[in-house]
Design an enzyme around this catalytic site. Sequence first.
Site, PDB file in Angstrom:
ATOM      1  N   ASN A  61      -2.423  -1.158   8.247  1.00 61.01           N
ATOM      2  CA  ASN A  61      -2.134  -2.438   7.845  1.00 61.01           C
ATOM      3  C   ASN A  61      -0.750  -2.894   8.568  1.00 61.01           C
ATOM      4  OD1 ASN A  61      -3.527  -4.492   6.234  1.00 61.01           O
ATOM      5  ND2 ASN A  61      -3.906  -2.699   5.055  1.00 61.01           N
ATOM      6  N   ASN A  79      -8.271  -8.833   2.872  1.00 61.54           N
ATOM      7  CA  ASN A  79      -7.140  -7.779   2.843  1.00 61.54           C
ATOM      8  C   ASN A  79      -6.416  -7.715   1.741  1.00 61.54           C
ATOM      9  OD1 ASN A  79      -6.181  -5.613   4.439  1.00 61.54           O
ATOM     10  ND2 ASN A  79      -4.451  -6.803   5.574  1.00 61.54           N
ATOM     11  N   SER A  89      -8.455  11.443  27.675  1.00 61.65           N
ATOM     12  CA  SER A  89      -8.866  12.663  27.190  1.00 61.65           C
ATOM     13  C   SER A  89      -8.867  12.574  25.624  1.00 61.65           C
ATOM     14  CB  SER A  89      -8.327  13.930  27.553  1.00 61.65           C
ATOM     15  OG  SER A  89      -8.817  14.919  27.643  1.00 61.65           O
ATOM     16  N   ARG A 145       3.416  10.575  -9.539  1.00 64.97           N
ATOM     17  CA  ARG A 145       2.441  11.086 -10.573  1.00 64.97           C
ATOM     18  C   ARG A 145       1.659  12.190 -10.317  1.00 64.97           C
ATOM     19  NH1 ARG A 145      -2.215  10.135 -14.230  1.00 64.97           N
ATOM     20  NH2 ARG A 145      -2.479  12.189 -14.278  1.00 64.97           N
ATOM     21  N   GLU A 172     -14.533  11.510   4.808  1.00 62.13           N
ATOM     22  CA  GLU A 172     -13.380  11.402   4.225  1.00 62.13           C
ATOM     23  C   GLU A 172     -12.094  12.192   4.807  1.00 62.13           C
ATOM     24  OE1 GLU A 172     -12.183   9.000   2.265  1.00 62.13           O
ATOM     25  OE2 GLU A 172     -10.216   9.764   1.345  1.00 62.13           O
ATOM     26  N   TYR A 218     -11.740  13.098   7.717  1.00 61.28           N
ATOM     27  CA  TYR A 218     -11.505  12.426   8.894  1.00 61.28           C
ATOM     28  C   TYR A 218     -10.919  11.040   9.036  1.00 61.28           C
ATOM     29  CZ  TYR A 218     -13.103  16.830  10.641  1.00 61.28           C
ATOM     30  OH  TYR A 218     -13.257  18.318  10.901  1.00 61.28           O
ATOM     31  N   SER A 272      -8.659  -6.123  -0.874  1.00 60.51           N
ATOM     32  CA  SER A 272      -8.729  -4.734  -0.748  1.00 60.51           C
ATOM     33  C   SER A 272      -7.345  -3.872  -1.394  1.00 60.51           C
ATOM     34  CB  SER A 272      -8.643  -4.274   0.603  1.00 60.51           C
ATOM     35  OG  SER A 272      -9.839  -4.631   1.458  1.00 60.51           O
ATOM     36  N   LYS A 284      -6.098  17.909  21.417  1.00 63.02           N
ATOM     37  CA  LYS A 284      -5.234  17.097  21.144  1.00 63.02           C
ATOM     38  C   LYS A 284      -3.908  17.791  20.795  1.00 63.02           C
ATOM     39  CE  LYS A 284      -7.665  13.113  18.468  1.00 63.02           C
ATOM     40  NZ  LYS A 284      -6.679  12.147  18.684  1.00 63.02           N
ATOM     41  N   MET A 340       0.839  22.244 -12.910  1.00 63.79           N
ATOM     42  CA  MET A 340      -0.334  23.429 -12.734  1.00 63.79           C
ATOM     43  C   MET A 340       0.348  24.620 -12.244  1.00 63.79           C
ATOM     44  SD  MET A 340      -3.512  21.836 -10.869  1.00 63.79           S
ATOM     45  CE  MET A 340      -2.659  20.665  -9.746  1.00 63.79           C
ATOM     46  N   THR A 397     -10.020  18.633  18.544  1.00 63.41           N
ATOM     47  CA  THR A 397      -8.515  18.787  17.930  1.00 63.41           C
ATOM     48  C   THR A 397      -7.820  19.602  18.602  1.00 63.41           C
ATOM     49  OG1 THR A 397     -10.059  18.821  16.083  1.00 63.41           O
ATOM     50  CG2 THR A 397      -7.600  19.409  15.672  1.00 63.41           C
ATOM     51  N   HIS A 425      -6.301  26.355   2.532  1.00 64.12           N
ATOM     52  CA  HIS A 425      -6.504  25.477   3.687  1.00 64.12           C
ATOM     53  C   HIS A 425      -6.541  23.984   3.769  1.00 64.12           C
ATOM     54  CE1 HIS A 425      -8.961  23.922   7.163  1.00 64.12           C
ATOM     55  NE2 HIS A 425      -9.944  23.514   6.068  1.00 64.12           N
ATOM     56  N   PHE A 426      -7.124  23.612   2.533  1.00 63.83           N
ATOM     57  CA  PHE A 426      -7.365  22.160   2.736  1.00 63.83           C
ATOM     58  C   PHE A 426      -5.849  21.569   2.371  1.00 63.83           C
ATOM     59  CE2 PHE A 426      -9.465  22.530  -1.609  1.00 63.83           C
ATOM     60  CZ  PHE A 426      -8.680  21.798  -2.612  1.00 63.83           C
ATOM     61  N   HIS A 427      -5.050  22.178   1.712  1.00 65.20           N
ATOM     62  CA  HIS A 427      -3.598  21.776   1.270  1.00 65.20           C
ATOM     63  C   HIS A 427      -2.897  21.951   2.803  1.00 65.20           C
ATOM     64  CE1 HIS A 427      -4.317  21.860  -3.038  1.00 65.20           C
ATOM     65  NE2 HIS A 427      -3.395  21.066  -2.903  1.00 65.20           N
ATOM     66  N   THR A 458     -11.715  -0.299  -0.262  1.00 66.75           N
ATOM     67  CA  THR A 458     -11.588   0.438   0.954  1.00 66.75           C
ATOM     68  C   THR A 458     -12.648   0.127   1.838  1.00 66.75           C
ATOM     69  OG1 THR A 458     -10.684   2.404  -0.366  1.00 66.75           O
ATOM     70  CG2 THR A 458     -11.488   2.902   1.733  1.00 66.75           C
ATOM     71  N   THR A 504      -7.658  -1.536  -4.851  1.00 65.41           N
ATOM     72  CA  THR A 504      -7.251  -0.080  -4.924  1.00 65.41           C
ATOM     73  C   THR A 504      -6.177   0.032  -6.152  1.00 65.41           C
ATOM     74  OG1 THR A 504      -7.285  -0.055  -2.435  1.00 65.41           O
ATOM     75  CG2 THR A 504      -5.986   1.874  -3.251  1.00 65.41           C
ATOM     76  N   PHE A 526      -5.907  19.190 -12.941  1.00 65.99           N
ATOM     77  CA  PHE A 526      -6.339  19.639 -11.738  1.00 65.99           C
ATOM     78  C   PHE A 526      -7.283  18.575 -11.124  1.00 65.99           C
ATOM     79  CE2 PHE A 526      -9.260  22.769 -13.601  1.00 65.99           C
ATOM     80  CZ  PHE A 526     -10.440  22.254 -13.339  1.00 65.99           C
ATOM     81  N   THR A 544     -11.023  -6.576  13.252  1.00 68.35           N
ATOM     82  CA  THR A 544      -9.716  -6.814  13.874  1.00 68.35           C
ATOM     83  C   THR A 544      -9.830  -6.093  15.384  1.00 68.35           C
ATOM     84  OG1 THR A 544      -8.752  -7.064  11.581  1.00 68.35           O
ATOM     85  CG2 THR A 544      -7.159  -7.019  13.507  1.00 68.35           C
ATOM     86  N   ASP A 598      -2.355 -11.523  12.802  1.00 67.64           N
ATOM     87  CA  ASP A 598      -2.880 -11.041  11.630  1.00 67.64           C
ATOM     88  C   ASP A 598      -4.180 -10.439  11.467  1.00 67.64           C
ATOM     89  OD1 ASP A 598      -2.973 -10.511   8.643  1.00 67.64           O
ATOM     90  OD2 ASP A 598      -2.114 -12.639   8.160  1.00 67.64           O
ATOM     91  N   THR A 607     -11.322  -2.897   3.485  1.00 69.81           N
ATOM     92  CA  THR A 607     -10.561  -2.422   4.489  1.00 69.81           C
ATOM     93  C   THR A 607     -11.128  -2.111   5.822  1.00 69.81           C
ATOM     94  OG1 THR A 607      -8.790  -1.837   2.885  1.00 69.81           O
ATOM     95  CG2 THR A 607      -8.493  -0.969   4.901  1.00 69.81           C
ATOM     96  N   TYR A 624       0.647  -1.134  -0.111  1.00 72.79           N
ATOM     97  CA  TYR A 624       0.017   0.089   0.171  1.00 72.79           C
ATOM     98  C   TYR A 624       0.824   1.316  -0.101  1.00 72.79           C
ATOM     99  CZ  TYR A 624      -4.730  -1.431   0.951  1.00 72.79           C
ATOM    100  OH  TYR A 624      -6.262  -1.921   0.663  1.00 72.79           O
ATOM    101  N   ASP A 680       1.617  16.468 -11.692  1.00 70.62           N
ATOM    102  CA  ASP A 680       0.428  17.191 -12.083  1.00 70.62           C
ATOM    103  C   ASP A 680       0.612  18.633 -11.402  1.00 70.62           C
ATOM    104  OD1 ASP A 680      -0.470  15.333 -13.475  1.00 70.62           O
ATOM    105  OD2 ASP A 680      -1.955  14.386 -11.870  1.00 70.62           O
ATOM    106  N   HIS A 712     -16.893  14.701   3.477  1.00 73.36           N
ATOM    107  CA  HIS A 712     -16.420  15.430   5.000  1.00 73.36           C
ATOM    108  C   HIS A 712     -16.043  14.548   5.710  1.00 73.36           C
ATOM    109  CE1 HIS A 712     -15.195  18.715   7.029  1.00 73.36           C
ATOM    110  NE2 HIS A 712     -15.324  18.097   8.053  1.00 73.36           N
ATOM    111  N   SER A 764       0.690  10.572  17.963  1.00 75.10           N
ATOM    112  CA  SER A 764       0.495  10.353  19.295  1.00 75.10           C
ATOM    113  C   SER A 764       1.616   9.387  19.657  1.00 75.10           C
ATOM    114  CB  SER A 764      -0.813   9.692  19.822  1.00 75.10           C
ATOM    115  OG  SER A 764      -1.711  10.708  19.577  1.00 75.10           O
TER     116      SER A 764
END
Lengths: 280, 675
Positions: free
Chosen positions: B125, B143, B316, B73, B287, B289, B146, B363, B81, B360, B420-422, B202, B150, B104, B212, B136, B205, B63, B77, B285, B300
């Site tokens: 995994n 597995n 906590s 790849r 996805e 998380y 899966s 954390k 861009m 968040t 923001h999302f990058h 997925t 992918t 894009f 498991t 396992d 998985t 994976y 791209d 959304h 952690s």
Amino acid sequence: MLIVIAALGALGGCAGSFLQPAGPIARSERLIFLDALVIMLVIVVPTIIATLVVAWWFRASNPRARYRPDWIFSGRIELITWSIPALTIFFLGGIAWISAHDLDPAQPLASPAAALEIDVVSLDWKWLFIYPEQRVASVNRLVVPAGVPLRFRVTSATVWNAFWIPRLGSMLYCMYGMVGTLHLQADRPGNYLGMSAMISGDGFATMHFDTEALTPQQFATWTRSTQASGPVLDEAAYRALLRPSRAVAPYSYRALAPDLFAAIVLQRLPPGYGTAVGAE
Amino acid sequence: MHILGKLTWDAVPFDQPVAMVGAAVVIIVVVGVAALVLAKGYLPYLWREWITSVDHKRIGIMYCILALLMLARAFIDALMMRAQQAVAFHAPGYLPPEHFDQIFSAHGTLMIFFVAMPFVIGLMNFAVPLQLGVRDVAFPTLNSVSFWLTATGALLVNLSLVAGEFSRTGWLPYPPLSELAYSPDVGVDYYCWAIEISGIGTLITGINFVTTILKTRAPGMHYTRMPMFCWTSLASCLLIVAAFPILTATLAMLLLDRYAGFHFFTDTAGGNSMLFMNLIWAWGHLEVYILILPAFGVYSEVVSTFAAKPLFGYRSMVIATMAICLISFMVWLHHFFTMGAGGDVNAAFGIASMIIAIPTGVKIFNWMFTMYGGRVRFTSAMLWAIGFMVSFVIGGLTGVMLAMPTADFELHNSLFLVAHFHNVIITGVIFGVFAGYSYWFPKAFGFVLDETLGKWAFWLWFIGFWVAWGPGYALGLEGMTRRLQRYDVAEWRPLLLLAAVGVLIMLAGILVQLLQLAVSIRTRAQRRDLTGDPWNGRNLEWAVASPPPHFNFAVLPQVNNQEPYWDMKQRAIDSGHLQTPEPHYEPIVMPRNSATGFVCAVFATVTGFALIWHIWWLVLLGLAGAYATFVVFAWRDVQEHIIPADEVARLDRANRAARSQALSRMRADELVVHE
């Protein structure tokens, strides 16, 4: 923090930034933006500094740092770690609730003047602005009177777009068969960048337009001169507009077929062709 | 009808030089690798040890390799861009819109589905069964299925370079643009079938890991003793199980529109595109998380290990993780405040979105307090973690701003949103998987990666990210929308040039990572980790040899507290009994290798390709083959093989000897420190 705001101010020198608002909606949105930014920076900046300081002070090679491998829980600290973000969000949530209602795009602006209605149609890949009261229309050029509330009814004749004039305020999606209502106002005469903010196919990048805010007198003059010349927007002319084209030079229509906008929204007229035409 | 459906020579982009280079690279890489493998005679080894392997560690590694290949790849791209926007001021640039739009779309699709997802799932995994103290996953053959499904999805996306074209509608195919009327070519079909097929993988998985983690743990490993990475993996997989069926169904509806003339999302004949927007984000959304929670788990582990302290506020942290898992179901509408839903709806979803910032934030504070009173070692894994903490709070800040509906009215679909999302995906997810990569690499291969080059890679990525996306935030505030193939606003130009420099710095980071891998493999003899515990780790994965034997644990460990391996080591050092009495070894039963996953993926690839090009006879053939594969699998006679007790004992004794030597060295160090 002042540095951040000053830096943001410097950014606002641009033709298309809501940080240099030219109307009440954009001004309120800038205020909300800056409020939220400052409130969160109060938490975020100390957190960043504390993280770096703690990591550096407790580096393994620092003999003065006390190693406390068993210090793994403190009720008091947990209370604080949950409280700080919770209180911040509580506060920001209040701002969000109030402003989401006050600045709802569908909410009319408080003004002694009556609102001017403009119907916005996104096409492949250009904008059609219909002035139902003036009975004129304009392509790729939005002319509005300054100081007068503007009531936009927004739709699309094709795929989705988003109608956006950053210096005046909120953007709104344009969707086929649906009408969104958006209230904006330009405070003073000027030229403001408008654009589509939603990918709509190959000509998307050319879908920008000038928003010209004129004095009410100039607007009246513009209306009269527009009514005097140019083609008529009837069904045949509209069907011609549906053909995809890019970077169309602005022009206007001197008269309208009655209920054209309703015919578009109620899907009595066909949708646009999009990229499909190019592929045929 | 044509025997090859819509497929003709016109599908090959002979007339577009840039696209042709892409096609040539794909063909050369695929054919070249295949030729090398055959010529060198690697095939039997690869087939036996990797392709048919159902070992969770091998599958995890595959994976991660898939993710790294797709990263290369999709990063190309990104370079294309940035180059386009650097030159396309008042000019068409070198990419026409129909090609730029594919780039894009492919960049986003690949980065989310075939880089971030497989990397996160690969680490899960590899590490989760080891941390749980088991041999396992619950369903080893599934597995493998899966993973190979992918890989099928990734292959289909890349095939679009050679035959036909990819989607031009962005990484999510919003109708009506993605409907047949507006996207008549096969681009959207490539997208949909690639995601449908890999999405099944997925989902499997998700089911596999939920089972498991809930059902197979070492004796004594209660929920409150599970390592944080297992908790976050559980949360992530619960979200997968909830969300991926929505994605599958939504794309199935779009496919029905495109293939069978349905009108789910057409905005004509009663269909409505707003339905798609809601459905896709009900998955989309979650996805976010699904990706970030396991990364939180990696941080952690890393922060606790390299601060030499247990995770601060463990309970906590567990509560925060599960709170994020739950609240993330209630926020999807914040992706389209600008649809005009009205004050009540927008405010409710805005506030729900902001509430996620609370756990968040907790954390972040808890990681900081984990370092407080610790002995922090600045390894490359730790640098990724600290770089994440300082960058992610800024991504969180801009996220809360976007969650304010009224601010979003001016920020939506601008480069501020893209920055923001990058910010959260790169400095959150990607930094996390890179931390996990350098942290668990020695466990997987038995030698440590070069740390100096690893630190260089971190700094290049960190600086490159901010040089690329700091200007992104500014561009958004200047009113630049995303996905612009060309532009005429002079103020945007300098910032876009700066962003191009940033992406080149990140490219240098990737090249250093490749160099790090090459150098480390070449000098692996000196970097050998014999103890299985190169970082002085705390959880059970460090209690086994590196690389771990096929069966992981010679004897399943008895877990008595939250950090079983640290506890084991401390007791040994304190008591001076560096060697526990040898356990009684018994033969171990392990699942046999199976070609099911690979064969089924071959048929899935054929089916997907045939569906894209409307080659109906081939669709039937592919489906029949996939079905036959499962029938053959269901009729298997022997499903397990037995590792004799002698073999288990031999492997374990070698590891125990190395380990007690290491412990005695640690004990000596400890005594020096105490003096």
